[in-house]
Design an enzyme around this catalytic site. Structure first.
Site, PDB file in Angstrom:
ATOM      1  N   ASP A  14      44.736  45.527  45.075  1.00  0.00           N
ATOM      2  CA  ASP A  14      43.827  44.314  45.324  1.00  0.00           C
ATOM      3  C   ASP A  14      44.514  42.949  44.998  1.00  0.00           C
ATOM      4  O   ASP A  14      43.501  42.106  44.422  1.00  0.00           O
ATOM      5  CB  ASP A  14      42.612  44.535  44.774  1.00  0.00           C
ATOM      6  N   ASP A  56      41.011  45.335  49.401  1.00  0.00           N
ATOM      7  CA  ASP A  56      39.763  45.196  49.567  1.00  0.00           C
ATOM      8  C   ASP A  56      39.597  44.923  50.929  1.00  0.00           C
ATOM      9  O   ASP A  56      39.876  43.603  51.364  1.00  0.00           O
ATOM     10  CB  ASP A  56      39.093  44.267  48.738  1.00  0.00           C
ATOM     11  N   HIS A  58      36.302  44.483  53.572  1.00  0.00           N
ATOM     12  CA  HIS A  58      35.093  44.728  53.770  1.00  0.00           C
ATOM     13  C   HIS A  58      34.804  44.102  55.198  1.00  0.00           C
ATOM     14  O   HIS A  58      35.216  43.209  55.734  1.00  0.00           O
ATOM     15  CB  HIS A  58      34.244  44.020  52.714  1.00  0.00           C
ATOM     16  N   SER A  64      28.094  45.730  48.927  1.00  0.00           N
ATOM     17  CA  SER A  64      28.182  45.261  47.669  1.00  0.00           C
ATOM     18  C   SER A  64      28.045  43.666  47.687  1.00  0.00           C
ATOM     19  O   SER A  64      28.202  43.087  46.586  1.00  0.00           O
ATOM     20  CB  SER A  64      29.853  45.514  47.322  1.00  0.00           C
ATOM     21  N   HIS A  75      33.272  38.581  49.722  1.00  0.00           N
ATOM     22  CA  HIS A  75      34.791  38.562  49.273  1.00  0.00           C
ATOM     23  C   HIS A  75      35.495  39.473  50.111  1.00  0.00           C
ATOM     24  O   HIS A  75      34.915  40.506  50.592  1.00  0.00           O
ATOM     25  CB  HIS A  75      34.760  38.749  47.780  1.00  0.00           C
ATOM     26  N   LYS A 100      40.492  49.788  51.856  1.00  0.00           N
ATOM     27  CA  LYS A 100      39.638  50.271  51.398  1.00  0.00           C
ATOM     28  C   LYS A 100      38.216  49.833  51.522  1.00  0.00           C
ATOM     29  O   LYS A 100      38.187  48.502  51.591  1.00  0.00           O
ATOM     30  CB  LYS A 100      39.784  50.939  49.984  1.00  0.00           C
ATOM     31  N   GLU A 107      30.511  51.577  48.845  1.00  0.00           N
ATOM     32  CA  GLU A 107      31.539  50.878  47.910  1.00  0.00           C
ATOM     33  C   GLU A 107      32.604  51.819  47.578  1.00  0.00           C
ATOM     34  O   GLU A 107      32.630  53.019  47.606  1.00  0.00           O
ATOM     35  CB  GLU A 107      30.826  50.415  46.997  1.00  0.00           C
ATOM     36  N   ALA A 135      41.078  44.518  39.853  1.00  0.00           N
ATOM     37  CA  ALA A 135      40.803  43.950  38.365  1.00  0.00           C
ATOM     38  C   ALA A 135      40.786  45.406  37.622  1.00  0.00           C
ATOM     39  O   ALA A 135      40.477  46.542  37.943  1.00  0.00           O
ATOM     40  CB  ALA A 135      39.555  43.174  38.532  1.00  0.00           C
ATOM     41  N   CYS A 139      38.539  48.012  40.330  1.00  0.00           N
ATOM     42  CA  CYS A 139      39.480  48.855  41.190  1.00  0.00           C
ATOM     43  C   CYS A 139      40.663  49.366  40.430  1.00  0.00           C
ATOM     44  O   CYS A 139      41.410  50.538  40.695  1.00  0.00           O
ATOM     45  CB  CYS A 139      40.027  47.948  42.444  1.00  0.00           C
TER      46      CYS A 139
HETATM   47  C1  VGL Z   1      37.001  44.771  43.103  1.00  0.00           C
HETATM   48  C2  VGL Z   1      34.786  43.814  42.641  1.00  0.00           C
HETATM   49  C3  VGL Z   1      34.657  43.980  43.971  1.00  0.00           C
HETATM   50  C4  VGL Z   1      38.509  44.885  42.760  1.00  0.00           C
HETATM   51  C5  VGL Z   1      36.703  44.884  44.467  1.00  0.00           C
HETATM   52  O1  VGL Z   1      39.263  45.238  43.441  1.00  0.00           O
HETATM   53  O2  VGL Z   1      38.671  45.320  41.542  1.00  0.00           O
HETATM   54  N1  VGL Z   1      36.129  44.363  42.369  1.00  0.00           N
HETATM   55  N2  VGL Z   1      35.352  44.335  44.957  1.00  0.00           N
HETATM   56 ZN    ZN Z   2      34.828  44.468  46.965  1.00  0.00          ZN
END
Ligand code: VGL
Ligand code: ZN
Length: 192
Positions: A14, A56, A58, A64, A75, A100, A107, A135, A139
């Site tokens: 990510d 990510d 979405h 989420s 995001h 994903k 989620e 992060a 993830c």
């Molecule tokens: C993530 C918060 C929301 C990540 C993804 O990639 O760590 N964190 N969506």
């Molecule tokens: Zn996300």
């Protein structure tokens, strides 16, 4: 020292514009992983080893997002600028990209959840995974947990991950959990 071997792969989690400073859900210092990951990418490609990248991805009404009752600002909406990989990230042409959390109702913090990531890795005979990205406390943690569950040996690239730290202890807890599950911690200098 760790020597790269056949059956190793790099897994970049990510590293997308929305997770960098200035993005919709910025991870503090998230941009700092980019040059380090580029050096890992060079090591793996020079050795003929594959690079995987999760993203990510979405829908605009993902569960989420705050307006749907979730914890995050919108995001990484599929196809938008914020969902693009970081500008400076030098992904090889043949990077295997895994999207994903693509449906509105679910989620997925793990790159293995609802994707063919495990099958793609196993098709290539991958046994050891070197994981970095964003992060640490979401993830990366969930991807590492699932990788170990799938039987991969996991190396966490501690110089190429950063945490959101919604709560200040989140990064420490995530690192502790990954270590407890059996992930080994390495930095670029430890890779021969
Ligand atoms: C993530 C918060 C929301 C990540 C993804 O990639 O760590 N964190 N969506
Ligand atoms: Zn996300």
């Amino acid at each position: 020292m760790i020597e790269l071997q056949d059956h190793d792969a790099l897994l970049i989690v990510d590293v997308q514009k929305d997770f960098l400073p200035g993005g919709a859900l910025p991870v503090p210092e998230g941009d700092e992983v980019v040059p380090v990951l580029n050096r890992y990418i060079e090591r793996f490609t020079r050795r003929g080893l594959p690079v995987f990248a999760t993203r990510d991805w979405h829908p605009p009404n993902h569960c989420s997002f705050r307006d749907q009752g979730g914890p995050w600002p919108p995001h990484c909406v599929a196809g938008t600028k914020g969902a693009e990989f970081a500008d400076g990230l030098r992904l090889p042409e043949d990077t295997v990209i895994v999207s994903k959390a693509t449906g509105p109702e679910r989620e997925a913090y793990s790159g293995f959840e609802g994707t063919d990531l495990a099958a793609r890795l196993k098709d290539l005979g991958i046994r050891r995974l070197f994981v970095g990205g964003l992060a640490t406390d979401y993830c990366v943690l969930n991807t590492v947990r699932d990788a170990i569950r799938h039987g991969f040996e996991v190396f966490l690239l501690t110089d190429a991950v950063r945490a959101v730290n919604v709560h200040p202890e989140d990064e420490r807890k995530a690192l502790e959990e990954m270590r407890r599950l059996g992930a080994r911690f390495i930095t670029l200098e430890a890779l021969s």
